[in-house]
Design a protein around this motif. Structure first.
Motif, short mmCIF file in Angstrom:
data_model
loop_
_atom_site.label_atom_id
_atom_site.label_comp_id
_atom_site.label_asym_id
_atom_site.label_seq_id
_atom_site.Cartn_x
_atom_site.Cartn_y
_atom_site.Cartn_z
N GLY A 35 0.80 -1.21 0.00
CA GLY A 35 0.00 0.00 0.00
C GLY A 35 0.84 1.26 0.00
N LEU A 36 2.06 1.19 0.56
CA LEU A 36 2.98 2.32 0.64
C LEU A 36 4.33 1.88 0.10
N LEU A 37 4.81 2.57 -0.92
CA LEU A 37 6.10 2.24 -1.55
C LEU A 37 7.03 3.44 -1.42
N ALA A 38 8.21 3.22 -0.83
CA ALA A 38 9.19 4.28 -0.63
C ALA A 38 10.38 4.06 -1.55
N LEU A 39 10.62 5.00 -2.46
CA LEU A 39 11.79 4.99 -3.34
C LEU A 39 12.85 5.92 -2.76
N PRO A 40 14.08 5.84 -3.25
CA PRO A 40 15.16 6.63 -2.65
C PRO A 40 15.09 8.13 -2.91
N GLU A 41 15.89 8.85 -2.17
CA GLU A 41 16.22 10.24 -2.49
C GLU A 41 16.74 10.30 -3.92
N ASP A 87 -3.08 3.50 -7.45
CA ASP A 87 -3.66 3.35 -6.11
C ASP A 87 -2.61 3.20 -5.01
N LEU A 88 -1.34 3.16 -5.37
CA LEU A 88 -0.27 3.12 -4.38
C LEU A 88 -0.06 4.50 -3.76
N VAL A 89 0.35 4.54 -2.49
CA VAL A 89 0.93 5.74 -1.91
C VAL A 89 2.43 5.65 -2.18
N LEU A 90 2.92 6.54 -3.02
CA LEU A 90 4.30 6.48 -3.50
C LEU A 90 5.09 7.67 -2.98
N CYS A 91 6.23 7.40 -2.32
CA CYS A 91 7.14 8.46 -1.87
C CYS A 91 8.41 8.36 -2.71
#
Length: 318
Positions: A35-41, A87-91
């Motif tokens: 549901g939450l995907l965190a990609l790098p700086e 539909d993902l929460v993407l950072c």
């Protein structure tokens, strides 16, 4: 229950290649129920190719300092990210071009920025506050920390060096963050580097700070990072998910990969804070100048006080 994922991967200046990576990672995340995907700086356009040191931070003309492409938040690249997020929460991290600069300088300012978005909207924007080793030559600094609402809960974002400052995560926790996404391009040491990157002192510090900030504030911590090499930098990877007790729930190791964990956001916080609740038990009246006073001056660097050729103390190494 919420499934979260933190990515360890390398990203370059090639925007099309970056978007292809994001598309692949988002597709894989959906298949795993994330549901939450965190990609790098700096996942869109890559990070700096080098960082300054005590000898070169004052020279903004160094030809080896490759600049990432600067993107507007209302531009086509962020719109493309929203389409990929769905539909993902993407950072995800990028170099932001903003019109809040001095008109004498053309009115535009570059920031090292993290955006949180879905297909429907940009949910949050964070500009990196703490700048290491000459990063100010490429970016202006942000000035605020806070949390914001998302479809998966109230979260906050940080970028890389911010995690070394307890006050940053504390401010976000006090603003109601249940989970902090820490996006990084955290490199290994450039002096006295360990032959095996897992043994590098900066790998150890990256992992230690992630666990400490989660435990300090009794919240979930999702840490992404660049992996591999870019320019003169060798990244430590080590993406992870940490629970409010400081336990690592998933970890990529130092290479590319995705750390995935399923968490109970509300239940996990309630369990961690049910007894000793750090935010409640604070004593701001006793801290006095701890959060506002200037630090004590540093002693002269060792190499200015001795005849040794390069006995640089730890503070000078990156």
């Amino acid at each position: 229950m919420l499934t979260v994922a933190a990515v360890s991967a390398g990203f370059t200046r090639d925007l099309d290649a970056c978007f292809a990576q994001v598309e692949g990672l988002a597709s894989e995340a959906r298949e795993r129920g994330v549901g939450l995907l965190a990609l790098p700086e700096a996942a869109i356009g890559g990070y700096l190719s080098t960082l300054g040191s005590h000898g070169d931070v004052a020279d903004p003309t160094r030809p080896s300092r490759s600049q990432p492409p600067a993107l507007r938040l209302d531009g086509p690249e962020v719109a493309r990210l929203r389409a990929l997020a769905g539909d993902l929460v993407l950072c995800v991290g990028l170099c932001e071009l903003s019109d809040d600069g001095d008109a004498a300088d053309g009115g535009a300012t570059r920031y090292n920025t993290a955006v949180c978005l879905t297909g429907d909207a940009v949910l949050g924007v964070y500009r990196k506050v703490h700048q290491p080793l000459g990063e100010h030559l490429s970016y202006a600094a942000g000035s605020t920390f806070g949390a914001f609402e998302t479809p998966v809960g109230r979260i906050a974002m940080q970028i890389c060096y911010d995690k070394a400052f307890p006050e940053a995560a504390r401010a976000q926790a006090l603003d109601g963050a249940q989970l902090v996404v820490s996006l990084s391009a955290w490199p290994a040491s450039r002096t006295g580097a360990a032959p095996v990157i897992a043994d590098d002192r900066w790998t150890h510090r990256f992992d230690l700070l992630d666990r400490a900030r989660a435990l300090d504030n009794q919240l979930f911590w999702v840490a992404s990072n660049q992996a591999g090499t870019f320019g003169s930098l060798r990244y430590v990877g080590s993406a992870k998910v940490v629970d409010p007790g400081g336990a690592v729930l998933a970890h990529t190791g130092t290479g590319p990969g995705t750390a995935v964990a399923t968490i109970d956001l509300d239940g996990g916080l309630a369990a961690a804070r049910g007894g000793m609740y750090h935010l409640r038990d604070r004593r701001p009246d006793a801290y006095g100048p701890a959060v506002s006073a200037d630090p004590a001056p540093l002693p002269d660097p060792v190499w200015e006080r001795t005849a040794l050729s390069d006995p640089r103390p730890e503070v000078a190494r990156a």
